[in-house]
Write a protein that holds these residues in place. Sequence first.
Motif, PDB file in Angstrom:
ATOM      1  N   VAL A  53     -15.018   5.773  -7.855  1.00 49.68           N
ATOM      2  CA  VAL A  53     -13.941   4.774  -7.883  1.00 49.68           C
ATOM      3  C   VAL A  53     -12.930   5.127  -8.979  1.00 49.68           C
ATOM      4  O   VAL A  53     -11.714   5.126  -8.756  1.00 49.68           O
ATOM      5  N   LEU A  54     -13.448   5.465 -10.153  1.00 46.66           N
ATOM      6  CA  LEU A  54     -12.557   5.793 -11.271  1.00 46.66           C
ATOM      7  C   LEU A  54     -11.700   7.021 -10.942  1.00 46.66           C
ATOM      8  O   LEU A  54     -10.535   7.090 -11.326  1.00 46.66           O
ATOM      9  N   GLY A  55     -12.291   7.957 -10.201  1.00 46.79           N
ATOM     10  CA  GLY A  55     -11.567   9.177  -9.847  1.00 46.79           C
ATOM     11  C   GLY A  55     -10.383   8.929  -8.932  1.00 46.79           C
ATOM     12  O   GLY A  55      -9.478   9.765  -8.828  1.00 46.79           O
ATOM     13  N   LYS A  56     -10.372   7.782  -8.262  1.00 46.92           N
ATOM     14  CA  LYS A  56      -9.274   7.468  -7.344  1.00 46.92           C
ATOM     15  C   LYS A  56      -8.099   6.815  -8.076  1.00 46.92           C
ATOM     16  O   LYS A  56      -7.078   6.512  -7.469  1.00 46.92           O
ATOM     17  N   HIS A  57      -8.267   6.550  -9.349  1.00 46.02           N
ATOM     18  CA  HIS A  57      -7.196   5.904 -10.116  1.00 46.02           C
ATOM     19  C   HIS A  57      -6.774   6.811 -11.259  1.00 46.02           C
ATOM     20  O   HIS A  57      -7.516   7.693 -11.663  1.00 46.02           O
ATOM     21  N   ARG A  58      -5.569   6.575 -11.753  1.00 45.28           N
ATOM     22  CA  ARG A  58      -5.090   7.405 -12.857  1.00 45.28           C
ATOM     23  C   ARG A  58      -5.754   6.969 -14.153  1.00 45.28           C
ATOM     24  O   ARG A  58      -6.042   5.799 -14.359  1.00 45.28           O
ATOM     25  N   SER A  59      -5.990   7.962 -14.998  1.00 46.89           N
ATOM     26  CA  SER A  59      -6.667   7.671 -16.260  1.00 46.89           C
ATOM     27  C   SER A  59      -5.737   8.060 -17.399  1.00 46.89           C
ATOM     28  O   SER A  59      -5.072   9.086 -17.331  1.00 46.89           O
ATOM     29  N   LEU A 111      -7.586  -0.893 -10.121  1.00 41.49           N
ATOM     30  CA  LEU A 111      -8.873  -0.352 -10.581  1.00 41.49           C
ATOM     31  C   LEU A 111      -9.869  -1.480 -10.834  1.00 41.49           C
ATOM     32  O   LEU A 111     -11.035  -1.410 -10.444  1.00 41.49           O
ATOM     33  N   TRP A 112      -9.386  -2.529 -11.487  1.00 40.20           N
ATOM     34  CA  TRP A 112     -10.249  -3.680 -11.774  1.00 40.20           C
ATOM     35  C   TRP A 112     -10.854  -4.232 -10.479  1.00 40.20           C
ATOM     36  O   TRP A 112     -12.059  -4.498 -10.398  1.00 40.20           O
ATOM     37  N   ARG A 113      -9.992  -4.382  -9.464  1.00 37.68           N
ATOM     38  CA  ARG A 113     -10.439  -4.954  -8.187  1.00 37.68           C
ATOM     39  C   ARG A 113     -11.485  -4.046  -7.540  1.00 37.68           C
ATOM     40  O   ARG A 113     -12.509  -4.504  -7.049  1.00 37.68           O
ATOM     41  N   ASP A 114     -11.230  -2.728  -7.542  1.00 29.97           N
ATOM     42  CA  ASP A 114     -12.181  -1.801  -6.916  1.00 29.97           C
ATOM     43  C   ASP A 114     -13.534  -1.822  -7.624  1.00 29.97           C
ATOM     44  O   ASP A 114     -14.588  -1.759  -6.981  1.00 29.97           O
ATOM     45  N   LEU A 115     -13.498  -1.889  -8.947  1.00 30.81           N
ATOM     46  CA  LEU A 115     -14.766  -1.921  -9.692  1.00 30.81           C
ATOM     47  C   LEU A 115     -15.481  -3.255  -9.471  1.00 30.81           C
ATOM     48  O   LEU A 115     -16.708  -3.300  -9.379  1.00 30.81           O
TER      49      LEU A 115
END
Lengths: 343, 408
Positions: free
Chosen positions: A19-25, A45-49
């Motif tokens: 999941v984290l990999g699908k969002h920018r860091s 990101l919050w919603r996906d997690l």
Amino acid sequence: MDFRPTEDQLALAGAVRDVLGKHRSPGTPGEEVPETGAGGVDVALWRDLAELGVFGLRTPEDAGGLGLGHAESVHVFEELGRALATGPYTATALAAPLLPEYASGRHRVGLSDLTSGAPYYLEHLDALDALLVVEVVDGETHVFHGHSQVLRVEPIELRAEPVPHPVDPCVPLHRLCQKPLRGEIIGDAATADALLREGALLTAAYQTGIAATLTERAVAYAKQRTQFGRAIGSFQAVKHLCADMMARAELARAAVHSAAVLLDDERADRGEADLPAAATAVSAAKLLADDAAVANARAAIQVHGGMGCTWEMGLHYFLKRAWALSLAYGRAAEHADLIAEAL
Amino acid sequence: MQLRDTPAQQRFREELRAWLREVLPTLDPQPSQDDWQARRSYDSHWQALLHQAGYAGLNWPAAYGGRGATPTEHLIFLEESELAGAPYVGVNFVGLLHAGPTLIAEASPDQRERHIPAILRGDEIWCQGFSEPDAGSDLAALRTRAVLDGDHYVVNGRKIWTSHAEVADFCELLVRTGPPDGPKHRGITWLIMAMDTPGITLRPLMTAGGSTEFSEMILEDVRIPAANRVGAEGDGWRIAMVTFAFERGTGFVSEVVWARRRLAEIAALARENATWEDAEIRRRIARLAAEFDALWALVKRNVSEAEHCAGGIPGPGSSVFKLRFSEARQHLDDLHAEVRGRESLAFDDEHHTFDGEPGYERLRSLAYTIAAGTSQVQRNIIGERILGLPKEPAAPTAAAATAKGGGR
């Protein structure tokens, strides 16, 4: 005894990482800080997690959570640290077992520990739906243990001023201008201690993630960067910096995992009241993980040379976060004193 | 992730505790580090007791007289023995931790039959002839020559850091059988040398702590039967590496337990003499406690991995442990000295070379970051074998340098 992470724990960590990999860091080289909504939270990101269930991890199943333990939480938080996920993740995860309505992640919950002395900073205030406050009941003396309680406060009713220049650019800060606070008492001193202890554990796990990912970044760079006609990682002076980074991250992880298991075991055996072995283990984990994150951030910058000091490599985000987290949920001296007391 | 004992592990632990409670009070006081004959009898007696009780060669296969215990049971054994104050492995160290496991893995049936039971009973003491004055960290540069003469090797050279050589019956000896200018990792052979063979001279080396635990060993025309070769000629490097993995994996486990107990004693002493009021000292004690707790957790992680991976041979993760433990151990002894203040300027009047004597331990700990692979070598191992960083290019050999010069 089998101290290896289980298949399920590794799968959970893998799912969070995906999941984290699908969002920018924020730490990715060459990338701008991700655009976030008010309060500095990447809402997508919050919603996906939240959908993955990371907030309800330790909430009992009959209350809508996953009913897992700290041994699982620390795997999630190490991943959050690796990606430098930004938002009130720790506080919301701490609130959910206490107040099951937070297990879904639909609300963002902050936490402010007013027992640790002024100035009183509130993180991500504009993104919060609720704020838990650990405060001293009588007077303002600094105590880590003792006459404290937990309040739930409506963020919108707080008087607080934005801090114009926070060192960590990803975490907006407000300075609290109001004391005493009005709110609903939701926990006594024991609850307050448990919250701070569990917060220290999750923070240590997050710091371990920072230490581990920076080891990988430094190693990858040392393999690819050449000077004097060869990869700088072949020089022992650089190689040994990397080896020490790896040793710090591994030792911090062993300490965090051990503290998580002891906390789960002791709670099962003795209830919430008195957790002597686990409390010491959490403090040890926090000390080692804070050290590992800060020292590895410095070492990663050193290995990257001049560019390591710039915004382009993104390493400064890790150092700034590691510094801030070293002061959250008990600073080094406080944890050292807790350990000393128990010796 | 599980730290609790299984029912079987719990049973093993309780039986061991009961046995230790019964047998330890029957032991004589520990002899001085310098009384070699007394040390040999003391350590051999302890090994014989372990053997009778079925605890000898705990992690060795049952087929070779061991107990076939799991790595976790081995860990429990080391933990409980240390907590109960049981004797260390002592002069049996090389036999039980190096030579024995290597013989099991690599020796011929005859060789195993000859040595393994005797090592287990405590009847046979071994020493290690690996390092040389000019081959320390660069062990593969060893030069002690062995030349085949009929059915014997004739050996000439020097070995150093040979612990327990004075009382040893046999030596695990690395020699060069290949050409001196050949590839250095090939051409090394592993031999069993009887210590009563003519031509062996021992020169004790006194350590900074005043102990004579190490010797230099001079070999002049020592004739060793070719039948005492373990494995093939030229395969000695690989065979020796098996041994090193064992040393790094389990050699320091009891020491972590010791260090944690010692730290509690230091804390008690600091409370007694009020150095505890010094926040810096108090917090350094706490930080070391955190470090040793984490190292203990790391041991458990390494043991759990060994238990479920091939052969029970410790993986490269043991280098991380060795690196951090040996440095923490030195901090521990320094901190102890600081808490003792000027007391630390004098050794104990009578027990100055005994285990646990603080000044002796402090000086002994100097070797921790050197023996069994220096901290610098451990960092190379972590950097190259775990993290995959490129090796530092080797210095050109004399032959290659000449060839290059000649081509110009």
